[in-house]
Write an enzyme that holds these catalytic residues in place. Structure first.
Site, PDB file in Angstrom:
ATOM      1  N   LYS A 172       0.819  -1.220   0.000  1.00  0.00           N
ATOM      2  CA  LYS A 172       0.000   0.000   0.000  1.00  0.00           C
ATOM      3  C   LYS A 172       0.856   1.275   0.000  1.00  0.00           C
ATOM      4  O   LYS A 172       0.622   2.190  -0.802  1.00  0.00           O
ATOM      5  CB  LYS A 172      -0.903  -0.036   1.234  1.00  0.00           C
ATOM      6  CG  LYS A 172      -1.554   1.275   1.613  1.00  0.00           C
ATOM      7  CD  LYS A 172      -2.433   1.103   2.814  1.00  0.00           C
ATOM      8  CE  LYS A 172      -1.666   0.835   4.085  1.00  0.00           C
ATOM      9  NZ  LYS A 172      -0.980   2.038   4.603  1.00  0.00           N
ATOM     10  N   THR A 173       1.836   1.355   0.887  1.00  0.00           N
ATOM     11  CA  THR A 173       2.645   2.571   1.008  1.00  0.00           C
ATOM     12  C   THR A 173       3.397   2.847  -0.285  1.00  0.00           C
ATOM     13  O   THR A 173       3.538   3.998  -0.710  1.00  0.00           O
ATOM     14  CB  THR A 173       3.636   2.440   2.183  1.00  0.00           C
ATOM     15  OG1 THR A 173       2.899   2.149   3.375  1.00  0.00           O
ATOM     16  CG2 THR A 173       4.418   3.722   2.387  1.00  0.00           C
ATOM     17  N   ASP A 204      -4.871   7.957   3.388  1.00  0.00           N
ATOM     18  CA  ASP A 204      -4.395   6.611   3.721  1.00  0.00           C
ATOM     19  C   ASP A 204      -5.253   6.040   4.855  1.00  0.00           C
ATOM     20  O   ASP A 204      -5.813   6.790   5.657  1.00  0.00           O
ATOM     21  CB  ASP A 204      -2.930   6.706   4.154  1.00  0.00           C
ATOM     22  CG  ASP A 204      -2.271   5.346   4.267  1.00  0.00           C
ATOM     23  OD1 ASP A 204      -2.789   4.387   3.666  1.00  0.00           O
ATOM     24  OD2 ASP A 204      -1.239   5.245   4.952  1.00  0.00           O
ATOM     25  N   GLU A 205      -5.347   4.716   4.943  1.00  0.00           N
ATOM     26  CA  GLU A 205      -6.113   4.035   6.002  1.00  0.00           C
ATOM     27  C   GLU A 205      -7.546   4.589   6.097  1.00  0.00           C
ATOM     28  O   GLU A 205      -8.053   4.890   7.176  1.00  0.00           O
ATOM     29  CB  GLU A 205      -5.407   4.190   7.362  1.00  0.00           C
ATOM     30  CG  GLU A 205      -3.969   3.711   7.388  1.00  0.00           C
ATOM     31  CD  GLU A 205      -3.827   2.194   7.379  1.00  0.00           C
ATOM     32  OE1 GLU A 205      -4.848   1.504   7.196  1.00  0.00           O
ATOM     33  OE2 GLU A 205      -2.695   1.710   7.550  1.00  0.00           O
ATOM     34  N   ARG A 230      -0.262 -10.724  10.581  1.00  0.00           N
ATOM     35  CA  ARG A 230       1.015 -10.143  11.054  1.00  0.00           C
ATOM     36  C   ARG A 230       2.149 -11.138  10.856  1.00  0.00           C
ATOM     37  O   ARG A 230       3.320 -10.760  10.871  1.00  0.00           O
ATOM     38  CB  ARG A 230       0.953  -9.796  12.550  1.00  0.00           C
ATOM     39  CG  ARG A 230      -0.026  -8.747  13.012  1.00  0.00           C
ATOM     40  CD  ARG A 230      -0.050  -7.508  12.158  1.00  0.00           C
ATOM     41  NE  ARG A 230      -1.057  -7.627  11.105  1.00  0.00           N
ATOM     42  CZ  ARG A 230      -1.106  -6.848  10.026  1.00  0.00           C
ATOM     43  NH1 ARG A 230      -0.200  -5.917   9.840  1.00  0.00           N
ATOM     44  NH2 ARG A 230      -2.054  -7.002   9.106  1.00  0.00           N
ATOM     45  N   GLN A 261      -9.510  -4.681   7.551  1.00  0.00           N
ATOM     46  CA  GLN A 261      -8.654  -4.302   8.671  1.00  0.00           C
ATOM     47  C   GLN A 261      -9.221  -3.104   9.440  1.00  0.00           C
ATOM     48  O   GLN A 261      -8.480  -2.396  10.117  1.00  0.00           O
ATOM     49  CB  GLN A 261      -7.234  -3.999   8.181  1.00  0.00           C
ATOM     50  CG  GLN A 261      -6.536  -5.209   7.586  1.00  0.00           C
ATOM     51  CD  GLN A 261      -5.090  -4.921   7.232  1.00  0.00           C
ATOM     52  OE1 GLN A 261      -4.218  -4.845   8.088  1.00  0.00           O
ATOM     53  NE2 GLN A 261      -4.830  -4.747   5.947  1.00  0.00           N
TER      54      GLN A 261
END
Length: 679
Positions: free
Chosen positions: A30-31, A220-221, A615, A251
């Site tokens: 994503k980043t 973002d997010e 994770r 998420q």
């Protein structure tokens, strides 16, 4: 430009106009997409300063700025080159409010109060409405106020929505709390969002002025946005409609903090011509871990249709281990970690993830007994420490002596003869005259009820602050802190309060760290345009608003070569080669509160479990205890429904629940469970 990007990533990077929803699954890069897209906009002649990118943590904002700049030609890397505005929501709102706060009846130099100031104001509000001492604590009131503000509910609105006696009491105190803050020219952190939303809603001209500063907005997010953030984003983008939001509805785990997953679910309805790009290639976890994650999250009915696709090898299948009790669970997990560390694995390769704050106690005990290094992520924030709050209060006074909470915090810190009676006299006189406490401090001889000793202390305090204000014209922030420490003899006060040398050293190290922060700010933000007071306010904004996320403290803790113990909420955004997801039992994960709620509550718990599973990079171990102590007595547990769902046995859980509902017939019900092996 797009080298190293997969086709969906490239599609998102090259879509340079209109509404765009990028559904970025866990571990899908994503980043990378966001930073490449910012750089691509600039390459296509969008002026850097006309791009706004907003995220939730200062660390993420800093990384985004750095990575985007590295992708551009040299002229964009110069120190004085224009840059995109990349920040957190709170930092963005501070800048907006600094420009327009007077429109809402607040001063330009409003102060941002910390948790301690909030509790003092809440305590005063409860006293004002004569709330019984056992009916509502200041922390409880702040809990209500925080939830109301995150839902964009004003004090007037709270009175209308309150149902129980306790809520009515909290709503009455909320009105007085908010009035006290405004009268002091102070805002709390939730106000930064709520007031910006109010500004945009009630003052369209101001909203247009702020929106016209940008041609592109990236969020973002997006799945973590609350109502105020949603409205602010809409207000900034509705003109040019060049809005790109990136996130993952699977998420969305912060519903308790006001986040609304519906924002990302209904994006295409809010922006009918929106393009949707799905990032599904997971580069983090092994194929077997991804399979478990996909199987689990598919049980959520309301979600965007997407499936993670592993880019890595199969890897060992996740283990499900069951233990006699929580003690056995902790002993066995720590023993397993020690075994793997004996094979050359580093301590920081491991994470133990849990749902509730009570769970880590047994693991800490066993890790200490095994002499294994660990960090418990969380604990007291740097900015909640007494020394930090004292020093920042002194600095706030230099910028604005009308900051009543700051005045009252350090009026007699260190002690200078101004006791509770004198403090009360100053506050009472100020309230009677409709003035700030500082106005009373400037002429203490006119205040009724001050003793000679107290008057002397007040004059000493006044003269110190006036001297600092004068010195601020020529001293750096670092030198200002040194002067404050010298004048107040703060080190001697630490020696007086704390006898243990280690405690003293830790306290003084905290003072040193805040001074280092000032020195760093002096280096980073040299500006001759700002007045000394504005420079101090900008530093405080930078410091205090940065405290809204836990990334700085968390990053510092995770940099150590130690096993990480953390809640599932804290683990979001992180990854570890070895993950132990513990306490997978009904009532823990999913949490007992969700079991008393609706399917929507269970869905958020399932997303939380999904975050935990994703994770893990190489190996995932999930554990449960067959009994767990409640009030000192062992009680049988029920395996989490999520274990059944992940292993293709969801129907077995349903059957078990039906059997439990009917109750035992002629004996004890036979225990069932997801396929597991004993530890």
């Amino acid at each position: 430009m797009s080298d190293g990007l997969n086709p969906p990533q490239r599609d998102a990077v090259n879509t340079l106009g209109g509404p765009l929803l990028v559904l970025a699954g866990a571990g899908t890069g994503k980043t990378r997409v966001v930073t490449f897209r910012i750089a691509n906009l600039i390459r296509h002649r969008t002026k850097p300063e006309r791009i706004l990118a907003v995220t939730f943590t200062r660390k993420a904002a800093g990384e985004m700025q750095e990575r985007a700049t590295d992708l551009l030609p040299g002229k964009y890397r110069k120190a004085d080159a224009p840059r995109p505005e990349i920040s957190t929501f709170h930092a963005l709102c501070v800048r907006i409010l600094r420009r327009h706060a007077p429109v809402l009846g607040y001063p330009e130099r409003f102060a941002i109060c910390d948790r301690g100031d909030q509790e003092s104001t809440a305590r005063a509000a409860l006293r004002e409405i004569r709330a019984p001492a056992d009916s509502l604590k200041p922390s409880d009131l702040l809990g209500y106020i925080g939830r109301w503000k995150m839902s964009s509910i004003t004090p007037e609105g709270a009175m209308g929505t309150a149902e129980t006696d306790r809520e009515h009491l909290a709503a009455a105190a909320y009105r007085r709390y908010q009035k006290a803050l405004k009268n002091s020219g102070v805002v709390d952190f939730d106000d930064l969002l709520l007031l910006t939303e109010k500004l945009f809603t009630e003052h369209p001209k101001v909203r247009r002025m702020e929106a016209e500063r940008f041609d592109h907005v990236l969020i973002d997010e997006y799945q973590d946005t609350n109502h105020s953030q949603y409205e602010i984003v809409r207000g900034l983008a509705m003109g040019h409609r060049n809005l790109c939001v990136v996130g993952d509805d699977d998420q969305s785990i912060y519903g308790w903090r006001g986040a609304e997953v519906t924002h990302i679910l209904r994006f295409a309805k809010d922006w009918p011509d929106a393009k949707v790009v799905r990032l599904e290639d997971n580069y983090r976890s092994s194929a077997s871990i991804i399979q478990h994650a996909n199987t689990l999250i598919a049980f959520n009915a309301e979600r965007h249709d997407k499936v993670l696709k592993p880019a890595r090898h199969e890897g060992p299948s996740p283990r499900i281990l069951q233990f006699k009790d929580e003690q056995d669970e902790a002993v066995s997990v720590v023993k397993d970690i020690k075994r793997l560390m004996g094979m050359g694995r580093g301590a920081k390769d491991f994470a133990i993830l849990f749902r509730t704050n009570e769970q880590p106690r047994a693991f800490e005990t066993e890790l200490r007994a095994a002499n294994l290094p660990y960090v418990l992520i969380g604990g007291m924030s740097f900015f909640d420490r007494r020394e930090v709050r004292d020093l920042l209060a002194y600095l706030r006074l230099v910028a604005d002596p009308g900051d009543d909470p700051a005045v009252l915090r350090v009026l007699n810190t260190p002690p200078r003869g101004i006791g509770d009676a004198a403090r009360k006299a100053l506050v009472t006189e100020a309230a009677a005259r409709g003035k700030h406490v500082w106005d009373m401090i400037e002429s203490p001889t006119s205040v009724t009820g001050l003793s000679k000793a107290a008057t002397k202390g007040v004059l000493e305090f006044r003269n110190m602050v006036l001297t600092w204000q004068e010195l601020s014209e020529r001293l750096s922030l670092e030198d200002m802190f040194h002067r404050i420490l010298d004048d107040t003899k703060y080190e001697a006060e630490i020696r007086r309060l704390y006898e243990e040398p280690n405690d003293r050293d830790a306290r003084w190290a905290t003072v040193e760290e805040i001074t280092n922060a000032a020195a760093s700010y002096d280096t980073r933000r040299k500006s001759r345009k700002k007045s000394p007071r504005d420079r101090i306010i900008a530093f405080l904004d930078d410091l205090l608003v940065g405290n809204q996320d836990e990334s700085r403290e968390k990053e510092k803790q995770l940099s150590q070569n130690a096993i990480a113990l953390m809640t599932l909420h804290s683990s979001k955004g992180l990854e570890f080669p070895y993950v132990y997801l513990v306490g997978l039992e009904e009532g823990i994960l999913p949490h007992k509160r969700s079991l008393e709620g609706t399917e929507k509550d269970i869905a958020e718990e399932r997303r939380l479990a999904y975050v935990g599973v994703t994770r893990a990079q190489d190996e995932l171990t999930m554990t449960m205890a067959l009994t767990r102590r409640k009030w000192g007595k062992p009680r049988e547990t029920i395996p989490s429904r999520f274990l059944f769902e992940m292993t293709g046995q969801a129907e077995n859980f349903v059957k078990r629940q039906r059997a439990a509902a009917k109750g035992p017939k002629g004996g004890t019900q036979r225990r069932g469970g997801a396929r597991a092996r004993k530890g």
